[in-house]
Design a protein around this motif. Structure first.
Motif, PDB file in Angstrom:
ATOM      1  N   SER A 165     -20.605  45.139  26.625  1.00  0.00           N
ATOM      2  CA  SER A 165     -20.638  45.755  27.952  1.00  0.00           C
ATOM      3  C   SER A 165     -20.427  44.781  29.101  1.00  0.00           C
ATOM      4  N   PHE A 166     -20.876  43.530  28.943  1.00  0.00           N
ATOM      5  CA  PHE A 166     -20.872  42.579  30.067  1.00  0.00           C
ATOM      6  C   PHE A 166     -19.878  41.444  29.841  1.00  0.00           C
ATOM      7  N   PRO A 167     -19.012  41.182  30.832  1.00  0.00           N
ATOM      8  CA  PRO A 167     -18.751  41.979  32.036  1.00  0.00           C
ATOM      9  C   PRO A 167     -17.804  43.128  31.720  1.00  0.00           C
ATOM     10  N   SER A 168     -17.617  44.042  32.661  1.00  0.00           N
ATOM     11  CA  SER A 168     -16.699  45.156  32.451  1.00  0.00           C
ATOM     12  C   SER A 168     -15.267  44.639  32.366  1.00  0.00           C
ATOM     13  N   GLY A 169     -14.620  44.866  31.226  1.00  0.00           N
ATOM     14  CA  GLY A 169     -13.243  44.420  31.062  1.00  0.00           C
ATOM     15  C   GLY A 169     -12.297  45.156  31.993  1.00  0.00           C
ATOM     16  N   HIS A 170     -12.528  46.459  32.180  1.00  0.00           N
ATOM     17  CA  HIS A 170     -11.677  47.226  33.078  1.00  0.00           C
ATOM     18  C   HIS A 170     -11.767  46.690  34.508  1.00  0.00           C
ATOM     19  N   ALA A 171     -12.991  46.419  34.966  1.00  0.00           N
ATOM     20  CA  ALA A 171     -13.171  45.919  36.337  1.00  0.00           C
ATOM     21  C   ALA A 171     -12.575  44.523  36.492  1.00  0.00           C
ATOM     22  N   MET A 172     -12.850  43.645  35.536  1.00  0.00           N
ATOM     23  CA  MET A 172     -12.353  42.273  35.617  1.00  0.00           C
ATOM     24  C   MET A 172     -10.840  42.205  35.515  1.00  0.00           C
ATOM     25  N   ASN A 173     -10.282  42.889  34.511  1.00  0.00           N
ATOM     26  CA  ASN A 173      -8.834  42.829  34.321  1.00  0.00           C
ATOM     27  C   ASN A 173      -8.070  43.486  35.466  1.00  0.00           C
TER      28      ASN A 173
ATOM     29  N   THR B 121     -24.157  46.548  37.022  1.00  0.00           N
ATOM     30  CA  THR B 121     -24.058  45.092  37.080  1.00  0.00           C
ATOM     31  C   THR B 121     -22.928  44.559  36.206  1.00  0.00           C
ATOM     32  N   ASP B 122     -22.551  45.304  35.159  1.00  0.00           N
ATOM     33  CA  ASP B 122     -21.379  44.922  34.366  1.00  0.00           C
ATOM     34  C   ASP B 122     -20.129  44.961  35.234  1.00  0.00           C
ATOM     35  N   VAL B 123     -20.019  46.033  35.993  1.00  0.00           N
ATOM     36  CA  VAL B 123     -18.843  46.223  36.856  1.00  0.00           C
ATOM     37  C   VAL B 123     -18.832  45.185  37.978  1.00  0.00           C
ATOM     38  N   LEU B 124     -20.003  44.952  38.582  1.00  0.00           N
ATOM     39  CA  LEU B 124     -20.086  43.955  39.650  1.00  0.00           C
ATOM     40  C   LEU B 124     -19.668  42.586  39.144  1.00  0.00           C
ATOM     41  N   ALA B 125     -20.134  42.214  37.971  1.00  0.00           N
ATOM     42  CA  ALA B 125     -19.761  40.924  37.388  1.00  0.00           C
ATOM     43  C   ALA B 125     -18.264  40.873  37.113  1.00  0.00           C
ATOM     44  N   GLY B 126     -17.703  41.989  36.633  1.00  0.00           N
ATOM     45  CA  GLY B 126     -16.266  42.038  36.386  1.00  0.00           C
ATOM     46  C   GLY B 126     -15.470  41.832  37.661  1.00  0.00           C
ATOM     47  N   TRP B 127     -15.913  42.457  38.743  1.00  0.00           N
ATOM     48  CA  TRP B 127     -15.237  42.262  40.031  1.00  0.00           C
ATOM     49  C   TRP B 127     -15.308  40.805  40.485  1.00  0.00           C
ATOM     50  N   VAL B 128     -16.498  40.208  40.345  1.00  0.00           N
ATOM     51  CA  VAL B 128     -16.686  38.828  40.813  1.00  0.00           C
ATOM     52  C   VAL B 128     -15.816  37.862  40.002  1.00  0.00           C
ATOM     53  N   VAL B 129     -15.895  37.971  38.677  1.00  0.00           N
ATOM     54  CA  VAL B 129     -15.123  37.062  37.822  1.00  0.00           C
ATOM     55  C   VAL B 129     -13.628  37.272  38.026  1.00  0.00           C
ATOM     56  N   GLY B 130     -13.202  38.529  38.027  1.00  0.00           N
ATOM     57  CA  GLY B 130     -11.776  38.814  38.222  1.00  0.00           C
ATOM     58  C   GLY B 130     -11.280  38.390  39.587  1.00  0.00           C
ATOM     59  N   GLY B 131     -12.102  38.611  40.612  1.00  0.00           N
ATOM     60  CA  GLY B 131     -11.713  38.193  41.955  1.00  0.00           C
ATOM     61  C   GLY B 131     -11.600  36.684  42.077  1.00  0.00           C
ATOM     62  N   LEU B 132     -12.590  35.966  41.522  1.00  0.00           N
ATOM     63  CA  LEU B 132     -12.539  34.507  41.546  1.00  0.00           C
ATOM     64  C   LEU B 132     -11.333  33.982  40.766  1.00  0.00           C
ATOM     65  N   TRP B 133     -11.048  34.628  39.653  1.00  0.00           N
ATOM     66  CA  TRP B 133      -9.899  34.218  38.839  1.00  0.00           C
ATOM     67  C   TRP B 133      -8.602  34.396  39.629  1.00  0.00           C
ATOM     68  N   ALA B 134      -8.455  35.550  40.290  1.00  0.00           N
ATOM     69  CA  ALA B 134      -7.246  35.820  41.072  1.00  0.00           C
ATOM     70  C   ALA B 134      -7.117  34.847  42.235  1.00  0.00           C
ATOM     71  N   VAL B 135      -8.231  34.575  42.921  1.00  0.00           N
ATOM     72  CA  VAL B 135      -8.200  33.635  44.040  1.00  0.00           C
ATOM     73  C   VAL B 135      -7.846  32.237  43.560  1.00  0.00           C
ATOM     74  N   GLY B 136      -8.465  31.815  42.461  1.00  0.00           N
ATOM     75  CA  GLY B 136      -8.163  30.489  41.923  1.00  0.00           C
ATOM     76  C   GLY B 136      -6.709  30.349  41.521  1.00  0.00           C
ATOM     77  N   CYS B 137      -6.163  31.363  40.860  1.00  0.00           N
ATOM     78  CA  CYS B 137      -4.757  31.320  40.463  1.00  0.00           C
ATOM     79  C   CYS B 137      -3.838  31.322  41.676  1.00  0.00           C
ATOM     80  N   SER B 138      -4.218  32.081  42.697  1.00  0.00           N
ATOM     81  CA  SER B 138      -3.403  32.133  43.913  1.00  0.00           C
ATOM     82  C   SER B 138      -3.384  30.792  44.632  1.00  0.00           C
ATOM     83  N   LEU B 139      -4.562  30.173  44.755  1.00  0.00           N
ATOM     84  CA  LEU B 139      -4.640  28.875  45.431  1.00  0.00           C
ATOM     85  C   LEU B 139      -3.896  27.800  44.634  1.00  0.00           C
ATOM     86  N   ALA B 140      -4.028  27.853  43.314  1.00  0.00           N
ATOM     87  CA  ALA B 140      -3.334  26.880  42.483  1.00  0.00           C
ATOM     88  C   ALA B 140      -1.822  27.035  42.605  1.00  0.00           C
ATOM     89  N   ALA B 141      -1.353  28.277  42.634  1.00  0.00           N
ATOM     90  CA  ALA B 141       0.084  28.517  42.784  1.00  0.00           C
ATOM     91  C   ALA B 141       0.587  28.011  44.129  1.00  0.00           C
TER      92      ALA B 141
END
Length: 237
Positions: free
Chosen positions: A144-152, A201-221
């Motif tokens: 369940s943790f984190p939500s794959g749908h929310a993170m992806n 909280t699964d969904v919230l964690a998915g949003w946080v991890v996915g958002g951080l991942w997207a931001v990190g990839c964007s800044l790196a690019a």
């Protein structure tokens, strides 16, 4: 003089990358601490209250709202499935290749694929059980943790929006792309709670991890693009 400017530019690039790396590590440590508390059940009272509030009192198998709403949400939650997100990624990759931007296309594929892998690893590490207080309205096959749908969803929609927004000339277009990506990400996450297959909280964690991942990839690019421009200018006659 040109060589001196080139060295200073490289120094600034390395410093920004280091600061980004440190910031991501700090965020990961905070997230790991929060995840540990979530899995141990410290937030269970709030999770249970929200999940139960979305079901008819006295019948945990019946969600609130008219029947058509349930059917619509089941359809909408597919926007965060691996199959749909993979299809969208492939279509976006094809667009970038047609636009003769193979480097960005390859980078996007790598960012999405590595993000999916990171989500799978987190599920394996924490192994949190799915909600058992209501009937699941769709099938599940992973932890369940984190939500794959929310993170992806956050990884794919936000990353695509940022990359496409960079090529847009008008500010209104960029705002629309980012807003649409955020809306889709939030919508998909909320459907998972409504369907009873994830704790909030699964969904919230998915949003946080996915958002951080997207931001990190964007800044790196962005940094890699800036460095490529600097090196190109340094080697020009």
């Amino acid at each position: 003089m040109r060589r001196r400017f080139h060295l200073l530019s490289n120094h600034r690039f390395e410093s920004r990358v280091l600061l980004l790396f440190v910031a991501l590590l700090a965020g990961a440590m905070i997230l790991a601490k929060a995840a540990s508390e979530i899995v141990e059940g410290d937030t269970m009272a709030v999770d249970r209250a929200i999940v139960l509030a979305l079901r008819v009192p006295g019948d945990s198998a019946l969600p609130i709202g008219p029947p058509w709403l349930t059917h619509a949400i089941i359809d909408l939650t597919a926007l965060g499935s691996v199959a749909v997100l993979s299809l969208i990624t492939c279509l976006a990759t094809g667009y970038l290749l047609v636009e003769r931007k193979p480097t960005i296309a390859a980078y996007m594929l790598a960012a999405v694929a590595s993000g999916f892998a990171a989500g799978t690893l987190l599920k394996w590490v924490y192994a949190r059980a799915r909600p058992d207080i209501v009937t699941h309205l769709v099938g599940t096959h992973s932890a369940s943790f984190p939500s794959g749908h929310a993170m992806n969803s956050a990884i794919v929609y936000l990353t695509l929006a940022v990359l496409l927004a960079r090529s847009a000339q008008r500010r209104s277009v960029r705002i629309y792309l980012i807003s649409a990506a955020i809306s889709l990400t939030v919508l998909v996450g909320c459907t998972r709670i409504y369907l009873g297959v994830h704790w909030p909280t699964d969904v919230l964690a998915g949003w946080v991890v996915g958002g951080l991942w997207a931001v990190g990839c964007s800044l790196a690019a962005k940094q890699l693009q800036s460095r490529k421009s600097i090196e190109g200018a340094g080697t020009s006659p």
